[in-house]
Design a protein around this motif. Structure first.
Motif, PDB file in Angstrom:
ATOM      1  N   PRO A  23      12.169 -16.946   6.921  1.00 28.11           N
ATOM      2  CA  PRO A  23      12.599 -15.980   5.984  1.00 28.11           C
ATOM      3  C   PRO A  23      11.530 -14.712   5.835  1.00 28.11           C
ATOM      4  O   PRO A  23      11.699 -13.667   5.628  1.00 28.11           O
ATOM      5  N   LEU A  24      10.250 -15.546   5.312  1.00 28.71           N
ATOM      6  CA  LEU A  24       8.820 -14.730   5.350  1.00 28.71           C
ATOM      7  C   LEU A  24       8.281 -13.958   6.293  1.00 28.71           C
ATOM      8  O   LEU A  24       8.119 -12.893   6.454  1.00 28.71           O
ATOM      9  N   VAL A  25       8.499 -14.739   7.748  1.00 34.21           N
ATOM     10  CA  VAL A  25       8.231 -14.015   8.928  1.00 34.21           C
ATOM     11  C   VAL A  25       9.225 -12.901   9.223  1.00 34.21           C
ATOM     12  O   VAL A  25       8.886 -11.999   9.660  1.00 34.21           O
ATOM     13  N   GLY A  26      10.483 -13.270   8.879  1.00 32.44           N
ATOM     14  CA  GLY A  26      11.458 -12.021   9.120  1.00 32.44           C
ATOM     15  C   GLY A  26      11.302 -10.803   8.373  1.00 32.44           C
ATOM     16  O   GLY A  26      11.323  -9.645   8.480  1.00 32.44           O
ATOM     17  N   LEU A  27      10.789 -11.006   7.064  1.00 35.53           N
ATOM     18  CA  LEU A  27      10.439  -9.877   6.131  1.00 35.53           C
ATOM     19  C   LEU A  27       9.286  -9.417   6.761  1.00 35.53           C
ATOM     20  O   LEU A  27       9.253  -8.055   6.689  1.00 35.53           O
ATOM     21  N   LEU A  28       8.087  -9.909   7.145  1.00 37.39           N
ATOM     22  CA  LEU A  28       6.991  -9.210   7.572  1.00 37.39           C
ATOM     23  C   LEU A  28       7.288  -8.708   8.991  1.00 37.39           C
ATOM     24  O   LEU A  28       6.705  -7.506   9.340  1.00 37.39           O
ATOM     25  N   ALA A  29       8.057  -9.163   9.506  1.00 37.66           N
ATOM     26  CA  ALA A  29       8.615  -8.770  11.092  1.00 37.66           C
ATOM     27  C   ALA A  29       9.375  -7.113  10.787  1.00 37.66           C
ATOM     28  O   ALA A  29       9.053  -6.486  11.749  1.00 37.66           O
ATOM     29  N   ARG A  30      10.109  -7.068   9.674  1.00 30.32           N
ATOM     30  CA  ARG A  30      10.858  -6.008   9.510  1.00 30.32           C
ATOM     31  C   ARG A  30      10.154  -4.868   8.769  1.00 30.32           C
ATOM     32  O   ARG A  30      10.716  -3.894   8.330  1.00 30.32           O
ATOM     33  N   THR A  31       9.002  -5.280   8.345  1.00 30.03           N
ATOM     34  CA  THR A  31       8.120  -4.109   7.459  1.00 30.03           C
ATOM     35  C   THR A  31       7.839  -2.791   8.069  1.00 30.03           C
ATOM     36  O   THR A  31       7.100  -3.058   9.252  1.00 30.03           O
ATOM     37  N   PRO A  32       8.114  -1.920   7.667  1.00 33.69           N
ATOM     38  CA  PRO A  32       7.813  -0.745   8.403  1.00 33.69           C
ATOM     39  C   PRO A  32       6.465  -0.190   8.060  1.00 33.69           C
ATOM     40  O   PRO A  32       5.965   0.636   7.350  1.00 33.69           O
ATOM     41  N   TRP A  33       5.449  -0.758   8.990  1.00 38.30           N
ATOM     42  CA  TRP A  33       3.936  -0.570   8.824  1.00 38.30           C
ATOM     43  C   TRP A  33       3.407   0.579   8.868  1.00 38.30           C
ATOM     44  O   TRP A  33       2.508   1.293   8.263  1.00 38.30           O
ATOM     45  N   ALA A  34       4.204   1.611   9.890  1.00 35.19           N
ATOM     46  CA  ALA A  34       3.744   2.817  10.188  1.00 35.19           C
ATOM     47  C   ALA A  34       3.668   3.644   8.859  1.00 35.19           C
ATOM     48  O   ALA A  34       2.945   4.726   8.688  1.00 35.19           O
ATOM     49  N   THR A  35       5.107   3.287   7.978  1.00 37.37           N
ATOM     50  CA  THR A  35       5.367   4.430   6.999  1.00 37.37           C
ATOM     51  C   THR A  35       5.027   3.731   5.763  1.00 37.37           C
ATOM     52  O   THR A  35       5.470   4.100   4.558  1.00 37.37           O
ATOM     53  N   LEU A  36       4.325   2.648   5.693  1.00 34.87           N
ATOM     54  CA  LEU A  36       4.187   1.827   4.633  1.00 34.87           C
ATOM     55  C   LEU A  36       3.652   2.299   3.299  1.00 34.87           C
ATOM     56  O   LEU A  36       3.988   2.321   1.960  1.00 34.87           O
ATOM     57  N   PHE A  37       2.540   2.959   3.653  1.00 35.24           N
ATOM     58  CA  PHE A  37       1.761   3.642   2.546  1.00 35.24           C
ATOM     59  C   PHE A  37       2.618   4.826   1.911  1.00 35.24           C
ATOM     60  O   PHE A  37       2.385   5.241   0.794  1.00 35.24           O
ATOM     61  N   GLU A  38       3.152   5.577   3.042  1.00 33.08           N
ATOM     62  CA  GLU A  38       4.009   6.682   2.235  1.00 33.08           C
ATOM     63  C   GLU A  38       5.024   6.093   1.424  1.00 33.08           C
ATOM     64  O   GLU A  38       5.330   6.790   0.225  1.00 33.08           O
ATOM     65  N   ARG A  39       5.708   4.989   1.751  1.00 36.18           N
ATOM     66  CA  ARG A  39       6.796   4.580   0.881  1.00 36.18           C
ATOM     67  C   ARG A  39       6.270   3.874  -0.312  1.00 36.18           C
ATOM     68  O   ARG A  39       6.869   3.960  -1.586  1.00 36.18           O
ATOM     69  N   LEU A  40       5.106   3.228  -0.519  1.00 31.81           N
ATOM     70  CA  LEU A  40       4.557   2.606  -1.337  1.00 31.81           C
ATOM     71  C   LEU A  40       4.030   3.651  -2.514  1.00 31.81           C
ATOM     72  O   LEU A  40       4.019   3.397  -3.642  1.00 31.81           O
ATOM     73  N   THR A  41       3.969   5.055  -1.997  1.00 25.57           N
ATOM     74  CA  THR A  41       3.496   5.948  -2.969  1.00 25.57           C
ATOM     75  C   THR A  41       4.817   6.878  -3.579  1.00 25.57           C
ATOM     76  O   THR A  41       4.457   8.027  -4.222  1.00 25.57           O
ATOM     77  N   GLU A  42       5.844   6.517  -3.321  1.00 27.73           N
ATOM     78  CA  GLU A  42       7.159   7.067  -3.556  1.00 27.73           C
ATOM     79  C   GLU A  42       7.214   7.000  -5.227  1.00 27.73           C
ATOM     80  O   GLU A  42       6.829   5.877  -5.818  1.00 27.73           O
ATOM     81  N   PRO A  43       7.737   8.215  -5.863  1.00 25.76           N
ATOM     82  CA  PRO A  43       7.797   7.968  -7.479  1.00 25.76           C
ATOM     83  C   PRO A  43       8.514   6.920  -7.863  1.00 25.76           C
ATOM     84  O   PRO A  43       8.236   6.300  -8.816  1.00 25.76           O
ATOM     85  N   GLY A  44       9.818   6.592  -7.143  1.00 22.80           N
ATOM     86  CA  GLY A  44      10.674   5.423  -7.622  1.00 22.80           C
ATOM     87  C   GLY A  44       9.901   4.036  -7.602  1.00 22.80           C
ATOM     88  O   GLY A  44       9.886   3.232  -8.439  1.00 22.80           O
ATOM     89  N   VAL A  45       9.167   4.103  -6.475  1.00 22.17           N
ATOM     90  CA  VAL A  45       8.475   2.671  -6.352  1.00 22.17           C
ATOM     91  C   VAL A  45       7.408   2.415  -7.354  1.00 22.17           C
ATOM     92  O   VAL A  45       7.134   1.350  -7.882  1.00 22.17           O
ATOM     93  N   VAL A  46       6.520   3.815  -7.469  1.00 25.99           N
ATOM     94  CA  VAL A  46       5.159   3.475  -8.349  1.00 25.99           C
ATOM     95  C   VAL A  46       5.922   3.376  -9.751  1.00 25.99           C
ATOM     96  O   VAL A  46       5.100   2.513 -10.487  1.00 25.99           O
ATOM     97  N   ALA A  47       7.190   4.096 -10.157  1.00 24.32           N
ATOM     98  CA  ALA A  47       7.699   3.690 -11.699  1.00 24.32           C
ATOM     99  C   ALA A  47       8.080   2.405 -11.701  1.00 24.32           C
ATOM    100  O   ALA A  47       7.703   1.986 -12.901  1.00 24.32           O
TER     101      ALA A  47
END
Length: 261
Positions: A23-47
């Motif tokens: 399951p951990l490998v599946g999580l890493l495999a489906r991670t959107p690495w290209a847009t990861l930083f953009e999603r991490l900086t979204e206001p909802g995620v930061v809050a």
């Protein structure tokens, strides 16, 4: 002695390892690495991340304040009903978190056993507030700290405490100057486990404190809401943060948990 591992033991062991890692490998495999930083900086995620770090840290401090004396009491003082008290302390470990949230509502809600008095006397209402998140996290995380510290106290050499007592030190002085330094690594490990459990708490939090963005929505609740809204990639990103935290905690405690003679 090194011998060949029996196949009836080796095969289930490998299957168990794959079952845990897949399951951990599946999580890493489906991670959107290209847009990861953009999603991490979204206001909802930061809050959600900021609130999670804040509430889990406050909950850990609260658990340390109550849990260390409680662990010392269980490890050093003989009193009637000590086994029952120890059993009651471990109940939140096996209690479904949602049931724990309901129990907190019945005890600390506006019509609860204590909550009604708090509301009428001081105007304090804990449910569906940030303070309620801290209470819910503390309820489920406190047993981890107590068990870890009690184990450290039982494993510590009591001769140092006895020597301090023969030199005229009272129990408080012995506790602060001898016992605490002896069990400091155990307290630190218990605090880290307590903090991690508080960070990952979901059931008791959503039942007792609700799921209000910026107020009570912690990271696990944000994962749930994002998944429910159909944003799988967003849920994966949030889950990845919690996974990284978990791996970091295990790495920090590897000498205590993952090594064996």
């Amino acid at each position: 002695m090194r011998t060949r591992v029996p196949v009836p033991l080796l095969v289930p062991a490998i299957l168990g390892l794959v079952f845990l890692i897949l399951p951990l490998v599946g999580l890493l495999a489906r991670t959107p690495w290209a847009t990861l930083f953009e999603r991490l900086t979204e206001p909802g995620v930061v809050a959600a991340l900021r609130l999670s770090l804040l509430t889990s840290t406050v909950a850990t401090v609260f658990c340390l304040t109550l849990g260390v004396p409680l662990a010392w009491l269980l490890a050093r003082v003989e009193f009637p009903g000590r086994r029952l008290v120890r059993a009651l302390i471990t109940v939140p470990l096996v209690l479904p978190p949602v049931v724990g949230g309901i129990a907190l509502l019945l005890a600390l809600g506006r019509r609860g056993l204590v909550g009604q008095w708090l509301d009428q006397t001081f105007g304090i209402s804990l449910p569906f507030t940030t303070a309620g998140v801290v209470v819910a996290e503390s309820f489920v995380a406190l047993p981890f700290l107590v068990i870890a510290v009690e184990g450290a106290l039982r494993g510590a050499d009591s001769r140092y405490e006895e020597a301090a007592a023969t030199l005229g030190a009272n129990r408080w002085t012995t506790f602060t100057h001898v016992t605490l330094p002896l069990v400091a690594p155990g307290i630190a490990a218990g605090a880290v486990l307590c903090w991690a459990r508080a960070l990952g708490e979901f059931g008791a939090t959503i039942t007792f404190a609700g799921n209000y963005p910026g107020i009570t929505q912690t990271m696990p609740l944000a994962v749930y809401q994002t998944m429910e809204s159909g944003d799988l990639e967003g849920a994966v990103v949030l889950s990845l943060i919690l996974l990284i935290v978990s791996v970091a905690i295990l790495a920090g405690l590897r000498d205590r948990w993952l090594t064996a003679p």
